[in-house]
Write a protein that holds these residues in place. Structure first.
Motif, mmCIF file in Angstrom:
data_model
loop_
_atom_site.group_PDB
_atom_site.id
_atom_site.type_symbol
_atom_site.label_atom_id
_atom_site.label_comp_id
_atom_site.label_asym_id
_atom_site.label_seq_id
_atom_site.Cartn_x
_atom_site.Cartn_y
_atom_site.Cartn_z
ATOM 1 N N VAL A 78 65.671 25.160 49.067
ATOM 2 C CA VAL A 78 67.020 25.255 48.474
ATOM 3 C C VAL A 78 67.166 24.060 47.575
ATOM 4 N N ALA A 79 67.714 24.249 46.342
ATOM 5 C CA ALA A 79 68.107 22.882 45.654
ATOM 6 C C ALA A 79 69.037 22.167 46.171
ATOM 7 N N THR B 258 64.267 25.019 34.579
ATOM 8 C CA THR B 258 64.580 23.586 34.405
ATOM 9 C C THR B 258 63.325 22.737 33.864
ATOM 10 N N THR B 259 63.561 21.538 33.087
ATOM 11 C CA THR B 259 62.342 20.898 32.821
ATOM 12 C C THR B 259 62.002 19.966 33.888
ATOM 13 N N ALA B 260 62.801 19.762 34.749
ATOM 14 C CA ALA B 260 62.685 18.696 35.988
ATOM 15 C C ALA B 260 62.963 19.267 37.100
ATOM 16 N N THR C 172 56.178 29.083 45.741
ATOM 17 C CA THR C 172 55.536 28.085 44.777
ATOM 18 C C THR C 172 56.449 27.684 43.562
ATOM 19 N N GLU C 173 56.966 26.513 43.356
ATOM 20 C CA GLU C 173 57.711 26.372 42.450
ATOM 21 C C GLU C 173 58.729 27.245 42.196
ATOM 22 N N PRO D 73 60.345 26.202 37.211
ATOM 23 C CA PRO D 73 59.935 25.265 35.946
ATOM 24 C C PRO D 73 60.034 26.084 34.668
ATOM 25 N N ARG D 74 60.468 25.305 33.554
ATOM 26 C CA ARG D 74 60.783 26.063 32.246
ATOM 27 C C ARG D 74 59.386 26.711 31.800
ATOM 28 N N PRO D 75 58.226 26.362 31.866
ATOM 29 C CA PRO D 75 56.993 26.956 31.192
ATOM 30 C C PRO D 75 56.743 28.370 32.089
#
Length: 345
Positions: A161-162, A147-149, A99-100, A131-133
């Motif tokens: 994979v990115a 990352t924020t996005a 997840t994420e 995600p950044r949070p």
């Protein structure tokens, strides 16, 4: 409980082979393994070993490259939402495994098949994008990047994979070897993984274009991308039966100013093709303004200008050939164009 005792009467059929070899502590609890049993099995001479915090390798010895990647994702995916396990359990076997979280950097490029990237097993570190949070620290061989996005991942060998441009930017951020950077960027374009503009956009967002060795590699990348796009343009004309243009020319007004360079020009129909191979950098707006001024000037002279991007030529060559053919056919319905001088570029 002996070393040969099954994990649990609950089945593991919903997990793939590698997922049976690497599990989280939460997954093991869901399959009936108590904390005491887990500690016993992970002792120095035991049959299991702790691969990462709360991630267990269910055999002794070194992990395979596949197991290291899977373990990194399990580590990064733990408790992506407070109180909600990110891994499948016996009660909810179809919950997404990750997840994420996704593999990025050199490990991702290795999964994409880059020959310039070391194989996953030889990498000292595996980069994982979250995600950044997320409150998650790097640990062991896993480096956590935030990352924020979060991009939409691609699935490669069953792993998230990115996308190649993002994986390249994350890899280049850690490389100081100019030749290694150049090889990766060149292979990305030459291997058809992505277009130069997408790579440069990610490098710009990552603020990497203030590094001289990256700028030099980008210049080579853009040149490589233009060469490939020109080859596709030649192939489009040949394979879709378009009339032969004059290639790589400059236009001038008789005794007047230079009008600009073109990749292909059909003098009888006054139709021009220009490849839009701009690399998005800080001066993109100024460069686009120059494109627009040239196009406006040529069209005032009665010359139709068709802009083609490398991506459109790669993904939709037949449609781009139809656009050019339509422009050529429509020339008979237009007023004659102004006389221009055509010179080799």
């Amino acid at each position: 409980m002996t070393h040969n005792t099954p994990l649990s009467p609950r089945p593991l059929r919903h997990l793939s082979e590698v997922h049976r070899r690497v599990l989280t502590a939460a997954q093991l609890r869901a399959h009936g393994v108590s904390a005491a049993e887990l500690t016993e099995r992970c002792r120095p001479d035991g049959p299991w070993r702790q691969l990462l915090p709360d991630v267990v390798l269910l055999h002794p010895g070194a992990p395979t490259g596949e197991e290291r990647l899977h373990g990194a994702l399990l580590y990064a995916a733990r408790e992506a939402a407070p109180g909600v396990p990110a891994q499948p359990t016996a009660e909810s076997p179809h919950r997404p495994l990750y997840t994420e979280a996704m593999i990025t950097g050199l490990a991702a490029l290795a999964l994409y098949g880059f020959s310039a990237a070391p194989p996953p097993l030889s990498l000292n570190r595996v980069d994982v994008l979250v995600p950044r949070p997320r409150r998650l620290r790097s640990s062991g061989y896993v480096r956590v990047l935030r990352t924020t996005a979060l991009p939409t991942p691609r699935v490669v060998t069953g792993l998230p994979v990115a996308p190649v441009p993002r994986a390249l930017a994350d890899a280049v951020a850690e490389l100081t070897d100019a030749e290694a950077v150049r090889r990766l960027l060149t292979e990305a374009v030459r291997g058809g993984h992505c277009e130069p503009a997408a790579v440069v956009r990610e490098l710009t967002q990552a603020k990497l274009l203030n590094r001289p060795h990256v700028v030099d590699a980008v210049d080579s990348l853009v040149a490589e991308g233009r060469s490939i796009a020109e080859d596709r343009l030649y192939r489009m004309v040949r394979e879709y039966g378009l009339p032969d243009p004059v290639w790589n020319v400059d236009l001038r007004l008789p005794g007047g100013p230079h009008l600009g360079g073109l990749d292909a020009y059909w003098p009888d129909q006054a139709v021009a093709v220009e490849l839009d191979t701009r690399a998005p950098r800080q001066d993109e707006d100024a460069l686009w303004s120059e494109y627009a001024r040239k196009r406006e000037h040529l069209e005032r002279l009665g010359i139709t200008v068709v802009y083609l991007t490398p991506k459109k030529l790669r993904d939709a060559m037949e449609q781009q050939a139809a656009v050019v053919r339509t422009a050529l056919m429509a020339s008979g319905d237009r007023d004659p164009a102004a006389y221009v001088v055509v010179l080799p570029r």
